[in-house]
Design a protein around this motif. Structure first.
Motif, PDB file in Angstrom:
ATOM      1  N   TYR A  50       0.822  -1.206   0.000  1.00  0.00           N
ATOM      2  CA  TYR A  50       0.000   0.000   0.000  1.00  0.00           C
ATOM      3  C   TYR A  50       0.859   1.259   0.000  1.00  0.00           C
ATOM      4  CZ  TYR A  50      -3.103   3.609   1.846  1.00  0.00           C
ATOM      5  OH  TYR A  50      -3.799   4.782   2.041  1.00  0.00           O
ATOM      6  N   GLU A  51       1.895   1.290   0.848  1.00  0.00           N
ATOM      7  CA  GLU A  51       2.776   2.458   0.880  1.00  0.00           C
ATOM      8  C   GLU A  51       3.530   2.637  -0.435  1.00  0.00           C
ATOM      9  OE1 GLU A  51       2.875   4.681   3.156  1.00  0.00           O
ATOM     10  OE2 GLU A  51       1.527   3.672   4.562  1.00  0.00           O
ATOM     11  N   GLN A  52       3.976   1.527  -1.035  1.00  0.00           N
ATOM     12  CA  GLN A  52       4.664   1.620  -2.315  1.00  0.00           C
ATOM     13  C   GLN A  52       3.727   2.114  -3.406  1.00  0.00           C
ATOM     14  OE1 GLN A  52       7.929   1.251  -2.715  1.00  0.00           O
ATOM     15  NE2 GLN A  52       7.727   1.855  -4.873  1.00  0.00           N
ATOM     16  N   GLY A  53       2.450   1.689  -3.349  1.00  0.00           N
ATOM     17  CA  GLY A  53       1.471   2.188  -4.313  1.00  0.00           C
ATOM     18  C   GLY A  53       1.271   3.685  -4.188  1.00  0.00           C
ATOM     19  N   ASP A  69       4.319   5.326  -5.811  1.00  0.00           N
ATOM     20  CA  ASP A  69       4.232   5.251  -7.271  1.00  0.00           C
ATOM     21  C   ASP A  69       3.205   6.234  -7.821  1.00  0.00           C
ATOM     22  OD1 ASP A  69       6.117   3.258  -7.081  1.00  0.00           O
ATOM     23  OD2 ASP A  69       4.666   1.608  -7.250  1.00  0.00           O
ATOM     24  N   ALA A  70       2.080   6.377  -7.114  1.00  0.00           N
ATOM     25  CA  ALA A  70       1.072   7.342  -7.569  1.00  0.00           C
ATOM     26  C   ALA A  70       1.590   8.764  -7.472  1.00  0.00           C
ATOM     27  CB  ALA A  70      -0.205   7.184  -6.736  1.00  0.00           C
ATOM     28  N   PRO A 114       2.979  11.678  -2.131  1.00  0.00           N
ATOM     29  CA  PRO A 114       2.288  10.377  -2.144  1.00  0.00           C
ATOM     30  C   PRO A 114       0.818  10.465  -1.774  1.00  0.00           C
ATOM     31  CG  PRO A 114       4.439  10.158  -1.123  1.00  0.00           C
ATOM     32  CD  PRO A 114       4.228  11.622  -1.340  1.00  0.00           C
ATOM     33  N   ASP A 115       0.471  11.299  -0.783  1.00  0.00           N
ATOM     34  CA  ASP A 115      -0.936  11.396  -0.382  1.00  0.00           C
ATOM     35  C   ASP A 115      -1.789  11.986  -1.498  1.00  0.00           C
ATOM     36  OD1 ASP A 115      -0.380  10.311   2.081  1.00  0.00           O
ATOM     37  OD2 ASP A 115      -0.053  12.261   3.036  1.00  0.00           O
ATOM     38  N   LYS A 151      -5.215   9.364  -7.959  1.00  0.00           N
ATOM     39  CA  LYS A 151      -5.349   8.072  -8.629  1.00  0.00           C
ATOM     40  C   LYS A 151      -6.710   7.442  -8.319  1.00  0.00           C
ATOM     41  CE  LYS A 151      -3.113   3.536  -9.016  1.00  0.00           C
ATOM     42  NZ  LYS A 151      -4.338   2.807  -8.675  1.00  0.00           N
ATOM     43  N   ASP A 152      -7.106   7.464  -7.040  1.00  0.00           N
ATOM     44  CA  ASP A 152      -8.420   6.922  -6.670  1.00  0.00           C
ATOM     45  C   ASP A 152      -9.540   7.699  -7.347  1.00  0.00           C
ATOM     46  OD1 ASP A 152      -7.060   5.139  -5.106  1.00  0.00           O
ATOM     47  OD2 ASP A 152      -7.395   6.230  -3.231  1.00  0.00           O
TER      48      ASP A 152
END
Length: 681
Positions: free
Chosen positions: A513-516, A519-520, A528-529, A535-536
């Motif tokens: 989840y953190e890596q996703g 990446d986003a 990241p946030d 992305k969502d």
């Protein structure tokens, strides 16, 4: 016919006069440092010639009316502890109404009296009232405020307001005398007088009281220099005009009331916790024994304070500092036979009620009864004694021996016990005696750790605490481990490996989840946030778009379907051929109806998905309390080079002229540091 007394019917006494407040008198307005000169009402014809407050006496004028208003003022507190006298701040099961009383003329043209309440359904619109006095007395002010309350509430019926109006006004006037008497006292004690009283009608509960502001200062916002005065109603008042709301209880100065002169005074403690802990420490040191009497039950018992050993904190993890010991139950009935009979009936009813709630009958075991009595702090036998922990005073760390440097108050220290070890004397044996048999060492069974069974990727994730059977989410509590004497799982056993597999799987999912998120953030060139948020949102918009497209296409398909029509046969036709054709037509119609029914169900399913997505959008992205308050990543990045609407070339044809504008050719904000100048055209 019953008549409801309104506040408008109240007439001032002929001899009513106003006397200014002295230095020792109790006043309700928090700002009493300076006297405010009065101003005439907007309806007055001629201004008053008096400029001194002490010389003003126009409070009873039969030929002139003054107007003052009453309104609701809402208050709200954030602390969740609302028991005892703090129940006035609870707004779910009860409502509070505190009546403000004005005892001096304000610096405005019209006097306004407020009712402080936590009922947000009450209207904030003021109501005007007439008075023959510029400053009405307290009884008249309370009458008008009660009139305002009964006009706006929707609970108490009209036929009962006559009795409740007089009753509530009488109780408020009595409460005013109680508050004034307690606040003006000079006694050095901690006795409290409540500023409110309880009132209930059927299932509705109210708290009526006299408004007394907190007046403690606190900072507002993030700036330390911004100081405001708290105006929340207080639930009690003490001597020397001490009072505070639920937020500023810790700022009160408390006095130590002790009959033992050897116990020092801790009135200068910085916090109430230090004061309370220091007083308990002294009572434990002096072994104070308090004798308690209950004339209602006809019993007496003793209480004292017990300090738990620090070794228990280090070994078992019990973080309680003190406990209260109960014992020495004695029956002290009254000399009157009737009173003695009632005392025995009350005591037996209390014991019976306690055991009945615990689902214990008369034939239950004594150990079960003692356990229930200890939990409910009930003494019902003469030889009974127990210790209950004081739960609001605890050590900071568990499984560690407490240190005095970590506390701002004294903590109990137990002296280690010295146990004398007996000296073992070897028996003198003759050569001819039989050699004694060697004593076999009895080794208690222990769990043997098998580290060779532990995978390498489990080692960094091993928790620092012991692991027991039951899985990761069903670990036993400390009390259960202590009572049943449970043994932890051995390292490398099957149960231990299964527990570590759950921890490892959770670690892998968290890492993905953190890596996703990272990446986003890289994909959207942001944090990241914010990358995860965008992305969502993008995925959700794509799903919504696809669903609405499928819905519209299915709707167009259904609307374009035409019911099949069959040609009319002419001429002579054989019966067998006619039957075959009719059978074929029936099959076609059934197939058409089935297909139509399936398309209708698919269309309804797609429609429900579209509505669900609309609700998801509203809940997650449109509502103010969810969009930015709980998702700060929804705030867009700052774009310093974005052109404003006034420099938008698309509006040139609308305005009829062209505005020259400069276009920045910098590719990204990170190129600003590398380029020495900005090229413009």
């Amino acid at each position: 016919m019953s008549y409801f007394p309104r506040a408008d019917d109240f007439v001032l006494a002929p001899g009513y006069d106003y006397t200014p407040a002295g230095p020792d008198d109790f006043v309700f307005n928090h700002d009493t440092s300076q006297t405010v000169p009065p101003t005439e009402d907007s309806l007055s014809d001629t201004p008053s010639s008096h400029n001194d407050f002490d010389d003003i006496r126009p409070f009873s004028s039969p030929n002139k009316n003054y107007i003052f208003s009453t309104k609701y003022e809402k208050f709200h507190v954030t602390p969740h502890h609302r028991a005892g006298y703090n129940k006035i701040y609870n707004f779910r099961r009860s409502k509070s109404f505190f009546f403000e009383l004005v005892d001096h003329l304000p610096d405005t043209n019209q006097l306004q009296v407020k009712i402080y309440t936590n009922d947000y359904h009450m209207s904030s619109n003021p109501i005007n009232h007439d008075s023959t006095s510029r400053l009405p007395n307290f009884k008249f002010q309370i009458s008008k405020q009660l009139t305002h309350f009964f006009l706006t509430q929707k609970v108490i019926p009209r036929r009962l307001q006559e009795k409740f109006f007089t009753h509530i006004r009488k109780k408020l006037l009595e409460r005013l005398d109680f508050i004034r008497s307690r606040a003006q006292k000079k006694d050095k004690n901690n006795h409290m007088t409540k500023t409110f009283f309880n009132f209930s009608y059927k299932k509705y509960r109210f708290y009526f009281g006299i408004y007394l502001p907190c007046n403690h200062t606190h900072t507002v916002g993030l700036l330390p220099n911004t100081i405001a005065t708290c105006s929340i109603p207080v639930p009690f008042t003490m001597s020397h005009h001490r009072h505070a709301c639920i937020i500023h209880h810790k700022n009160l100065v408390l006095y130590s009331i002790s009959k033992d002169n050897k116990i020092p005074d801790f009135s200068r403690c910085k916090t109430f916790k230090d004061f309370h802990a220091s007083r308990l420490y002294n009572r434990w040191t002096k072994k104070k024994l308090h004798q308690n009497f209950s004339n209602r039950l006809g019993i007496s018992f003793t209480t004292s304070y017990h300090a738990y050993n620090t070794n228990v904190v280090a070994t078992k993890g019990l973080d309680f500092i003190y406990g209260k010991s109960y014992g020495n139950l004695q029956f002290t009935p009254s000399s009157s036979p009737n009173v003695k009979k009632r005392q025995e009936a009350r005591f037996n009813a209390l014991v019976r009620h306690t055991f009945h709630n615990a689902k214990l009958d008369d034939n239950a075991l004594t150990d079960d009864k003692l356990h229930v009595a200890r939990r409910h702090k009930l003494l019902f036998q003469k030889n009974q004694s127990f210790i209950t922990p004081i739960k609001h005073l605890r050590y900071k760390k568990k499984f560690v021996i407490p240190s005095k440097e970590h506390y701002t108050f004294p903590i109990p220290v137990h002296k280690p016990r010295t146990v004398s070890v007996p000296i073992l004397v070897e028996p003198i044996c003759n050569d001819s005696s039989v050699a004694p048999k060697p004593i076999e060492n009895v080794i208690s069974p222990v769990n043997i750790n098998h580290w060779e069974n532990v995978p390498e990727h489990y080692i960094p994730l091993i928790p620092p605490y012991a692991i027991y059977e039951g899985g990761r989410l069903n670990q036993p509590s400390r009390m259960k481990v202590w009572k049943k004497k449970l043994q932890p799982l051995a390292v490398g056993s099957d149960g231990w490996l299964a527990f570590m597999k759950e921890i490892y799987d959770d670690h892998i999912s968290t890492t993905k989840y953190e890596q996703g998120k990272i990446d986003a953030g890289i994909q959207w060139d942001t944090t990241p946030d914010q990358g995860e948020y965008r992305k969502d949102l993008c995925d959700l918009i794509i799903e919504v778009t696809n669903t609405k497209h499928d819905y519209e296409m299915k709707l167009l398909e259904i609307s374009s379907v035409v019911t099949p029509e069959f040609p009319i046969l002419s001429g002579p036709i054989k019966n067998s051929k006619r039957k075959k054709r009719e059978k074929r037509q029936v099959q076609i119609l059934r197939e058409f109806e089935r297909k139509k029914q399936e398309d209708t169900e698919i269309l309804e399913d797609l429609r429900s998905q579209v509505l669900n997505y609309d609700d998801i959008f509203y809940m997650n992205y449109y509502r103010n309390e969810f969009s930015l308050a709980y998702q700060p990543c929804a705030i867009m990045d700052d774009r310093p080079f974005k052109r404003s609407a006034s420099n938008n070339g698309n509006l040139d044809t609308h305005y009829g002229y062209h505005i020259d504008k400069k276009v920045c050719l910098v590719s990204a904000s990170k190129d600003l540091g590398n380029s020495s100048s900005t090229r413009t055209t």
